[in-house]
Write a protein that holds these residues in place. Sequence first.
Motif, PDB file in Angstrom:
ATOM      1  N   TRP A 264      12.304   8.980   2.917  1.00 60.49           N
ATOM      2  CA  TRP A 264      11.232   7.820   2.729  1.00 60.49           C
ATOM      3  C   TRP A 264      10.033   8.153   3.699  1.00 60.49           C
ATOM      4  O   TRP A 264      10.331   8.021   4.797  1.00 60.49           O
ATOM      5  N   TYR A 265       8.869   8.135   3.317  1.00 63.61           N
ATOM      6  CA  TYR A 265       7.775   8.499   3.957  1.00 63.61           C
ATOM      7  C   TYR A 265       6.729   7.215   3.973  1.00 63.61           C
ATOM      8  O   TYR A 265       6.646   6.666   2.698  1.00 63.61           O
ATOM      9  N   VAL A 266       6.049   7.051   4.717  1.00 65.59           N
ATOM     10  CA  VAL A 266       5.364   5.863   4.961  1.00 65.59           C
ATOM     11  C   VAL A 266       3.725   6.383   5.126  1.00 65.59           C
ATOM     12  O   VAL A 266       3.581   7.421   6.011  1.00 65.59           O
ATOM     13  N   GLN A 267       2.630   5.878   4.755  1.00 65.83           N
ATOM     14  CA  GLN A 267       1.315   6.219   5.020  1.00 65.83           C
ATOM     15  C   GLN A 267       0.705   4.908   5.274  1.00 65.83           C
ATOM     16  O   GLN A 267       0.134   4.224   4.428  1.00 65.83           O
ATOM     17  N   TYR A 268       0.369   4.552   6.641  1.00 63.08           N
ATOM     18  CA  TYR A 268      -0.308   3.456   7.094  1.00 63.08           C
ATOM     19  C   TYR A 268      -1.769   3.684   6.716  1.00 63.08           C
ATOM     20  O   TYR A 268      -2.335   5.103   6.637  1.00 63.08           O
ATOM     21  N   PRO A 269      -2.799   2.740   6.473  1.00 62.94           N
ATOM     22  CA  PRO A 269      -4.212   2.903   6.190  1.00 62.94           C
ATOM     23  C   PRO A 269      -4.879   3.861   7.292  1.00 62.94           C
ATOM     24  O   PRO A 269      -4.677   3.482   8.398  1.00 62.94           O
TER      25      PRO A 269
ATOM     26  N   ARG B  74      14.799  -0.836   2.057  1.00 61.23           N
ATOM     27  CA  ARG B  74      14.927  -2.328   1.942  1.00 61.23           C
ATOM     28  C   ARG B  74      14.554  -2.531   3.528  1.00 61.23           C
ATOM     29  O   ARG B  74      14.529  -1.864   4.533  1.00 61.23           O
ATOM     30  N   LYS B  75      13.907  -3.774   3.690  1.00 53.54           N
ATOM     31  CA  LYS B  75      13.541  -4.338   5.000  1.00 53.54           C
ATOM     32  C   LYS B  75      13.947  -5.932   4.797  1.00 53.54           C
ATOM     33  O   LYS B  75      13.286  -6.741   3.869  1.00 53.54           O
TER      34      LYS B  75
ATOM     35  N   ASP C 211       3.413  -3.933   7.985  1.00 48.68           N
ATOM     36  CA  ASP C 211       4.023  -2.939   7.088  1.00 48.68           C
ATOM     37  C   ASP C 211       3.041  -2.749   5.719  1.00 48.68           C
ATOM     38  O   ASP C 211       3.650  -1.809   5.038  1.00 48.68           O
ATOM     39  N   THR C 212       2.061  -3.344   5.871  1.00 49.72           N
ATOM     40  CA  THR C 212       1.187  -3.004   4.548  1.00 49.72           C
ATOM     41  C   THR C 212       0.861  -1.311   4.761  1.00 49.72           C
ATOM     42  O   THR C 212       0.268  -0.979   5.856  1.00 49.72           O
TER      43      THR C 212
END
Lengths: 114, 114
Positions: free
Chosen positions: A35-40, A77-78, A85-86
Motif C-alpha cells: 500500500w502506497y500513499v500520496q499526500y497532497p 485499515r486504520k 490522513d487525507t
Amino acid sequence: AQSVSQHNHHVILSEAASLELGCNYSYGGTVNLFWYVQYPGQHLQLLLKYFSGDPLVKGIKGFEAEFIKSKFSFNLRKPSVQWSDTAEYFCAVNEDNYGQNFVFGPGTRLSVLP
Amino acid sequence: EAGVTQFPSHSVIEKGQTVTLRCDPISGHDNLYWYRRVMGKEIKFLLHFVKESKQDESGMPNNRFLAERTGGTYSTLKVQPAELEDSGVYFCASSQDLEYNEQFFGPGTRLTVL
C-alpha cells in the motif's frame, strides 16, 4: 494479465472514524503486496508491505493491512483516522519474482473532515 | 540518503514538440522503473532498467517514447513528438533488492501537452 481493483474511488470520513479500504488482485500465483500513499503535493510513500509470514502487517502512522489469500484481498485499515490522513491511497501488487514491476490499483481518495 | 529525484516537476508543451524527463535514482539502486498516470486512471508501468539494460519495456505505449539509462545511473524518458494523450504524471522509482523489490518513488513529472 494481473489487475488490481480498489473498492472505492472516494471515501469521506470524519476524524476518529474507522477506515477500511478494499483491495483485490487477480493473479493466482505468489505475490508481494503493497500500500502506497500520496499526500497532497508529495510523492508516493510506502505505507506497508507484505512478502510472506504473518498475514496481518503493520505499517507507518497506525495503518495495518490483512492479506487473505483465499479472497485475493489485501485491505487497508486504520481504527481512527485523522485529518492528516487525507490523501490518495494505492494498492500495488507484484509477482514474487525478481524485479517485477508493480501493477497498481486505480487509487482511493480519502478525505477526512475535521 | 537522498531519495529519487525527477526533473522537471512540471512541463507544459505543445502537441508535436519534444520533451525529455529525467530521473535520478537512489545511489546504488540498479533497478529503475518508469510509470505513468494519465488523468483519472491508474498508475501504469512503462519500463524497467537493470543498470543500463532494458529488462522489460512492455509498457511503453509506442515508438514516440524513448528511454535511456546510459552508464546505469540516471535515466531519461523522451517523448517525440508529444501528443495530447501523453499528458499525465510520469513517475520514476528505484529499488536495490531484486528479491523483494521494494520500490522508492520520485515526486513525478506532470506533463501537459496542449
